[in-house]
Design a protein around this motif. Structure first.
Motif, mmCIF file in Angstrom:
data_model
loop_
_atom_site.group_PDB
_atom_site.id
_atom_site.type_symbol
_atom_site.label_atom_id
_atom_site.label_comp_id
_atom_site.label_asym_id
_atom_site.label_seq_id
_atom_site.Cartn_x
_atom_site.Cartn_y
_atom_site.Cartn_z
ATOM 1 N N PRO A 107 26.159 55.637 58.868
ATOM 2 C CA PRO A 107 24.765 55.317 58.518
ATOM 3 C C PRO A 107 23.869 56.526 58.793
ATOM 4 C CG PRO A 107 25.744 53.581 59.872
ATOM 5 C CD PRO A 107 26.704 54.731 59.897
ATOM 6 N N VAL A 108 22.836 56.704 57.996
ATOM 7 C CA VAL A 108 21.900 57.812 58.202
ATOM 8 C C VAL A 108 20.899 57.415 59.287
ATOM 9 C CG1 VAL A 108 20.130 59.265 57.170
ATOM 10 C CG2 VAL A 108 22.134 58.576 55.818
ATOM 11 N N PRO A 109 20.840 58.151 60.387
ATOM 12 C CA PRO A 109 19.845 57.837 61.424
ATOM 13 C C PRO A 109 18.429 57.900 60.855
ATOM 14 C CG PRO A 109 21.464 59.422 62.237
ATOM 15 C CD PRO A 109 21.680 59.304 60.756
ATOM 16 N N ALA A 110 17.605 56.971 61.262
ATOM 17 C CA ALA A 110 16.237 56.925 60.737
ATOM 18 C C ALA A 110 15.487 58.217 61.003
ATOM 19 C CB ALA A 110 15.490 55.738 61.351
ATOM 20 N N ALA B 263 31.873 71.405 49.332
ATOM 21 C CA ALA B 263 30.840 71.617 50.350
ATOM 22 C C ALA B 263 29.445 71.386 49.762
ATOM 23 C CB ALA B 263 30.955 73.033 50.912
ATOM 24 N N ALA B 264 29.195 71.964 48.589
ATOM 25 C CA ALA B 264 27.888 71.783 47.945
ATOM 26 C C ALA B 264 27.647 70.315 47.618
ATOM 27 C CB ALA B 264 27.808 72.634 46.677
ATOM 28 N N GLY B 265 28.705 69.630 47.205
ATOM 29 C CA GLY B 265 28.574 68.205 46.891
ATOM 30 C C GLY B 265 28.191 67.371 48.094
ATOM 31 N N LEU B 266 28.718 67.732 49.263
ATOM 32 C CA LEU B 266 28.380 66.986 50.478
ATOM 33 C C LEU B 266 26.935 67.265 50.918
ATOM 34 C CD1 LEU B 266 31.681 67.245 52.547
ATOM 35 C CD2 LEU B 266 30.580 65.138 51.782
ATOM 36 N N VAL B 267 26.494 68.509 50.780
ATOM 37 C CA VAL B 267 25.093 68.813 51.098
ATOM 38 C C VAL B 267 24.170 68.009 50.181
ATOM 39 C CG1 VAL B 267 23.321 70.607 51.188
ATOM 40 C CG2 VAL B 267 25.650 71.113 51.977
ATOM 41 N N GLN B 268 24.497 67.994 48.883
ATOM 42 C CA GLN B 268 23.682 67.224 47.939
ATOM 43 C C GLN B 268 23.733 65.735 48.261
ATOM 44 O OE1 GLN B 268 21.668 68.540 45.362
ATOM 45 N NE2 GLN B 268 20.924 66.432 45.571
ATOM 46 N N TYR B 269 24.887 65.270 48.705
ATOM 47 C CA TYR B 269 25.027 63.853 49.077
ATOM 48 C C TYR B 269 24.079 63.505 50.223
ATOM 49 C CZ TYR B 269 27.216 59.521 50.696
ATOM 50 O OH TYR B 269 27.452 58.224 51.082
ATOM 51 N N ALA B 270 24.000 64.383 51.229
ATOM 52 C CA ALA B 270 23.079 64.141 52.343
ATOM 53 C C ALA B 270 21.639 64.085 51.848
ATOM 54 C CB ALA B 270 23.246 65.226 53.399
ATOM 55 N N LEU B 271 21.278 65.010 50.953
ATOM 56 C CA LEU B 271 19.925 65.010 50.393
ATOM 57 C C LEU B 271 19.655 63.717 49.628
ATOM 58 C CD1 LEU B 271 19.810 68.712 49.119
ATOM 59 C CD2 LEU B 271 18.486 67.765 51.029
ATOM 60 N N ASP B 272 20.640 63.277 48.858
ATOM 61 C CA ASP B 272 20.484 62.043 48.080
ATOM 62 C C ASP B 272 20.332 60.819 48.977
ATOM 63 O OD1 ASP B 272 20.735 63.564 45.802
ATOM 64 O OD2 ASP B 272 22.842 63.046 45.452
ATOM 65 N N GLY C 297 18.633 60.850 51.626
ATOM 66 C CA GLY C 297 17.309 60.936 52.245
ATOM 67 C C GLY C 297 17.236 61.797 53.486
ATOM 68 N N VAL C 298 18.331 62.496 53.817
ATOM 69 C CA VAL C 298 18.314 63.376 54.985
ATOM 70 C C VAL C 298 17.416 64.575 54.689
ATOM 71 C CG1 VAL C 298 19.690 64.782 56.566
ATOM 72 C CG2 VAL C 298 20.648 62.671 55.601
ATOM 73 N N LYS C 299 16.504 64.901 55.612
ATOM 74 C CA LYS C 299 15.582 66.027 55.427
ATOM 75 C C LYS C 299 16.266 67.317 55.895
ATOM 76 C CE LYS C 299 11.223 65.807 55.891
ATOM 77 N NZ LYS C 299 9.823 65.721 56.406
ATOM 78 N N VAL C 300 17.148 67.833 55.043
ATOM 79 C CA VAL C 300 17.926 69.017 55.406
ATOM 80 C C VAL C 300 17.037 70.254 55.290
ATOM 81 C CG1 VAL C 300 19.964 70.404 54.913
ATOM 82 C CG2 VAL C 300 20.036 67.918 54.559
#
Length: 299
Positions: free
Chosen positions: A19-22, A122-131, A133-136
């Motif tokens: 789960p993405v931490p709030a 690797a790029a796909g996982l970074v994009q996944y985090a962005l999708d 809602g993670v504020k990378v």
């Protein structure tokens, strides 16, 4: 870590995530990228990301995360469990690439080498985090190939994020160390619980390290090569070690357009079905078992 989806179908790829931490949707975050299982001839390659707010990096470092290669299996599991407990500020995601996917990508008509596959994963996982809602805000990556080239490529993909690609990043940045632990724990679990769809005779689950230069791994490959259908899907058949064993142990295939001078001394494919002496007894391949097919001795 629930890998049941992959255990049901281990022929492609599988993505898992916490789960993405709030807080990671509210505060700028650092994200680390690393992999496990790039070199072995057996089993999957696992890419992982781990992320946390910049304001909590000291808390992540306090967990004493380190490069997974320097930790024992029990230490890796303990640290992964601790990261799970700290799920209020630490998140992760995985992409598990099966041996079959790796080999078919590398040997396809359009070549897709391991470096390109690694970079895109690797790029796909970074994009996944962005999708999600993670504020990378910052990305740290353990390099594959030249770090300068890799960093430039990722920076072009994510122009609004500060990207750092370095060799040994898993020993330099705690957030990459954490990703390294996630990847290694997942790969170890997948290998340990691998579901063989092939009906292997006298299956030996002691594969050794899985690396191409390990004598125990080579012996396992020689034992479980099938003369017509090749290796189980647990094997990366695109690796040179696997190809060398195929050339020595398996039947040679002659195509219709093969030059006739190259066919001298080759066995015929029909010899596979003949009732003759064999170096070791062999169960029918699952292709025949699933279809209820048996050799016909008379017509």
């Amino acid at each position: 870590m629930d890998l049941s989806e992959l255990e049901r179908d281990n022929t492609g790829r599988c993505r898992l995530n916490s789960p993405v931490p709030a807080v990671c949707r509210k505060e700028p975050c650092a994200l680390g990228v690393d992999e496990a299982g790039r070199g072995p001839v057996l089993g999957p390659m696992v890419y992982a990301i781990c992320y946390c707010p910049l304001s909590r990096l000291t808390d992540l470092e306090a967990l004493k995360v380190a490069d997974s290669k320097t930790l024992s299996e029990s230490e890796r599991h303990r640290l992964f469990a601790k990261m799970e407990e700290d799920g209020d500020f630490v998140g992760w995601a995985l992409d598990v690439l099966s041996p079959n996917l790796i080999s078919t990508s590398m040997l396809g008509r359009v070549k897709y080498n391991l470096n390109s596959l690694s970079h895109d994963t690797a790029a796909g996982l970074v994009q996944y985090a962005l999708d999600q809602g993670v504020k990378v805000a910052q990305v740290f990556v353990d390099t594959v190939g030249l770090p300068e080239t890799y960093q430039e490529r990722l920076q072009q993909c994510f122009p609004n994020i500060e990207v750092t690609v370095k060799a040994k990043a898993d020993a330099l940045y705690p957030v990459v160390s954490a990703a390294s632990i996630c990847a290694k724990v997942a790969r170890d679990q997948v290998v340990k619980n691998w579901q063989f769809v092939e009906k292997l005779q006298d299956l030996d689950i002691d594969y050794g390290s899985g690396y191409p230069n390990d004598p125990k791994t080579k012996a396992w490959l020689r034992k479980h090569v099938e003369p017509i259908f090749g290796f189980p899907q647990f094997v990366r058949f695109s690796w040179r070690t696997a190809q060398s064993i195929l050339e020595k142990e398996a039947e040679v295939v002659t195509w219709e357009d093969s030059p006739t001078e190259n066919q001298a001394g080759l066995g015929r494919i029909t010899s596979y079905f003949n009732e003759g002496p064999r170096t070791r007894p062999r169960l029918p391949h699952r292709y025949f078992q699933e279809r209820g097919l048996e050799p016909a001795t008379t017509l």
